[in-house]
Design an enzyme around this catalytic site. Structure first.
Site, PDB file in Angstrom:
ATOM      1  N   GLN A   1      -7.579   1.778  -4.718  1.00  0.00           N
ATOM      2  CA  GLN A   1      -8.006   1.063  -3.505  1.00  0.00           C
ATOM      3  C   GLN A   1      -9.513   0.796  -3.494  1.00  0.00           C
ATOM      4  O   GLN A   1      -9.961  -0.197  -2.932  1.00  0.00           O
ATOM      5  CB  GLN A   1      -7.639   1.871  -2.244  1.00  0.00           C
ATOM      6  CG  GLN A   1      -6.161   1.941  -1.946  1.00  0.00           C
ATOM      7  CD  GLN A   1      -5.548   3.218  -2.508  1.00  0.00           C
ATOM      8  OE1 GLN A   1      -5.951   3.715  -3.553  1.00  0.00           O
ATOM      9  NE2 GLN A   1      -4.547   3.739  -1.817  1.00  0.00           N
TER      10      GLN A   1
ATOM     11  N   ASP B   1      -7.210   9.933   7.619  1.00  0.00           N
ATOM     12  CA  ASP B   1      -5.840   9.603   8.031  1.00  0.00           C
ATOM     13  C   ASP B   1      -5.346  10.493   9.160  1.00  0.00           C
ATOM     14  O   ASP B   1      -4.473  10.098   9.925  1.00  0.00           O
ATOM     15  CB  ASP B   1      -4.893   9.704   6.829  1.00  0.00           C
ATOM     16  CG  ASP B   1      -5.159   8.560   5.873  1.00  0.00           C
ATOM     17  OD1 ASP B   1      -6.138   8.643   5.095  1.00  0.00           O
ATOM     18  OD2 ASP B   1      -4.423   7.558   5.939  1.00  0.00           O
TER      19      ASP B   1
ATOM     20  N   ARG C   1       5.480   6.275   6.718  1.00  0.00           N
ATOM     21  CA  ARG C   1       4.524   7.094   5.951  1.00  0.00           C
ATOM     22  C   ARG C   1       4.167   8.307   6.813  1.00  0.00           C
ATOM     23  O   ARG C   1       4.013   8.164   8.028  1.00  0.00           O
ATOM     24  CB  ARG C   1       3.251   6.303   5.585  1.00  0.00           C
ATOM     25  CG  ARG C   1       3.500   5.285   4.464  1.00  0.00           C
ATOM     26  CD  ARG C   1       2.201   4.689   3.947  1.00  0.00           C
ATOM     27  NE  ARG C   1       1.526   5.579   3.001  1.00  0.00           N
ATOM     28  CZ  ARG C   1       0.310   5.324   2.511  1.00  0.00           C
ATOM     29  NH1 ARG C   1      -0.357   4.240   2.899  1.00  0.00           N
ATOM     30  NH2 ARG C   1      -0.241   6.142   1.643  1.00  0.00           N
TER      31      ARG C   1
ATOM     32  N   GLY D   1      -3.868   1.990   4.934  1.00  0.00           N
ATOM     33  CA  GLY D   1      -5.033   2.360   5.736  1.00  0.00           C
ATOM     34  C   GLY D   1      -4.522   2.761   7.116  1.00  0.00           C
ATOM     35  O   GLY D   1      -3.748   2.011   7.729  1.00  0.00           O
TER      36      GLY D   1
HETATM   37  O1  MRU Z   1      -2.877   5.365   0.915  1.00  0.00           O
HETATM   38  P1  MRU Z   1      -3.791   4.512   1.767  1.00  0.00           P
HETATM   39  O2  MRU Z   1      -4.408   3.374   1.024  1.00  0.00           O
HETATM   40  O3  MRU Z   1      -3.120   4.092   3.054  1.00  0.00           O
HETATM   41  O4  MRU Z   1      -4.959   5.512   2.146  1.00  0.00           O
HETATM   42  C1  MRU Z   1      -6.015   5.030   2.918  1.00  0.00           C
HETATM   43  C2  MRU Z   1      -7.055   6.051   3.181  1.00  0.00           C
HETATM   44  O5  MRU Z   1      -6.966   7.179   2.776  1.00  0.00           O
HETATM   45  C3  MRU Z   1      -8.172   5.628   4.084  1.00  0.00           C
HETATM   46  O6  MRU Z   1      -9.367   6.252   3.712  1.00  0.00           O
HETATM   47  C4  MRU Z   1      -7.822   6.033   5.516  1.00  0.00           C
HETATM   48  O7  MRU Z   1      -6.549   5.569   5.863  1.00  0.00           O
HETATM   49  C5  MRU Z   1      -8.808   5.551   6.497  1.00  0.00           C
HETATM   50  S1  MRU Z   1      -8.702   3.810   6.714  1.00  0.00           S
HETATM   51  C6  MRU Z   1      -9.792   3.395   7.924  1.00  0.00           C
END
Ligand code: MRU
Length: 366
Positions: A220, A261, A109, A65
């Protein structure tokens, strides 16, 4: 790597209550994080004292996230100085190691710009310390980096509460909402961005139901969003990702609300793979599509979404579910972790500073 595991400790209680947060700083233990890979089957925490282990935790999605990744990295730099003090390193060696750790954390990442924004905020703390009368005292640097990480954490959680209030005002009575991935407390300093809007809508007495896409390949939505909403006794219903079009055709959906993101200046928004499909389906059914995100998720340096780096992950995330192969061995897989939803599909951005249409973003960001 310096990391330890616990299943039932007071540290877990501090992560779960009074409000859920995926990570916390403990002066003795170091950085404590919920192991999100284990949820919902097990609530486990990992304790970190080494910044390189924090980088690995980001890459392997112990913590995930966009805002939570940034916060973990900010705490990671405090751990770097704490580690140098333990090792008895010279000032010069401490700074060299800090920059090495910062580079590894930054590369953990690629898509979520919050990671870079939080590290930049810590580099500004370093610069201010270097210009201060305490520039040879690394205990002061440790205190200042720790304080900044805590402040970023607190500001993120508070910003999400504000975002939630702005978002709830947009929602009708008896609102039926739909979300994708997990943009909840688990993905942030607390409360959540998209799920902050859901929570605030419920607190205003206006939430009838929240549908959660399961979010292949890592699930998720099924594993994290449903877990945290059920823990809050909110009316959540799980869907597979391909059901959203039929859902909008057959039942009432008042709005889609997702996180992000990285958002470019024109409003193109990267979020979990599948978000773009959802935005197209919402547009086809005339359902408003909201992106809830803090200022740190906006990348003012990017004119549009074409410059957003999209993480590509291992094909086994698609081929294998919970240790079971679900496709023939050796099958080629394309596994981008994110997609970019073009601004014209986005009704508005819900931020801690208010609600902006894509056209209003440039003014806000400059
Ligand atoms: O791969 P992840 O689980 O890190 O991806 C998370 C997302 O795409 C969320 O929607 C995004 O980070 C927003 S979190 C407030």
């Amino acid at each position: 790597m310096m990391m330890s595991q616990a299943t039932a400790t007071p540290l877990i209680e501090r992560l779960l209550a009074p409000t859920l947060t995926p990570l916390l700083w403990d002066d003795e233990a170091g950085l404590v994080m919920l192991d999100q890979r284990q949820l919902p089957q097990a609530v486990m925490v990992l304790t970190y004292t080494c910044p390189l282990a924090v980088a690995e935790a980001i890459t392997t999605m112990v913590v995930r996230g966009a805002p939570a990744i940034g916060l973990a990295a900010a705490y990671g730099l405090a751990l770097s100085v704490k580690q140098s003090l333990r090792q008895g390193l010279s000032l010069q060696a401490t700074l060299t190691q800090l920059h090495q750790h910062e580079a590894v954390l930054r590369a953990a990442r690629p898509t979520a710009v919050n990671l870079m924004a939080c590290l930049d905020a810590q580099l500004a703390v370093l610069q201010a310390w270097q210009a201060s009368p305490h520039a040879n005292d690394t205990t002061v640097l440790l205190a200042e980096l720790t304080q900044k990480a805590l402040a970023l954490h607190q500001a993120d959680a508070a910003g999400n509460q504000a975002m939630g209030r702005y978002g709830a005002e947009l929602m009708p009575d008896n609102a039926v909402l739909l979300t994708h991935c997990n943009a909840g407390a688990l993905a942030t300093g607390g409360y959540g961005t998209a799920l902050g809007v859901v929570r605030a809508t419920a607190e205003a007495g206006k939430l009838a139901r929240i549908y959660a896409n399961e979010t292949r390949p890592r699930l998720q939505g099924a594993q994290l969003t449903c877990w945290e909403l059920m823990n809050d006794n909110l009316p959540v219903t799980l869907l597979t990702d391909g059901m959203s079009g039929w859902l909008m055709q057959q039942r009432k959906v008042d709005a889609v609300v997702v996180g992000a993101d990285r958002i470019a200046r024109n409003g193109d928004a990267a979020n979990k793979i599948g978000t773009y499909n959802l935005a197209l389906v919402a547009k086809a059914h005339g359902v408003p599509f909201y992106v809830a995100a803090p200022r740190f998720t906006f990348d003012a340096a990017l004119a549009d979404g074409s410059g957003i780096p999209i993480e590509e992950r291992c094909g086994d995330e698609v081929r294998v579910i919970e240790g079971q192969a679900v496709s023939p061995a050796g099958l080629p897989v394309w596994n981008p972790g994110f997609d970019v939803t073009p601004a014209h599909l986005i009704t508005a951005f819900i931020t801690e500073a208010g609600v902006f249409t894509p056209e209003q973003l440039t003014d806000w960001l400059t």
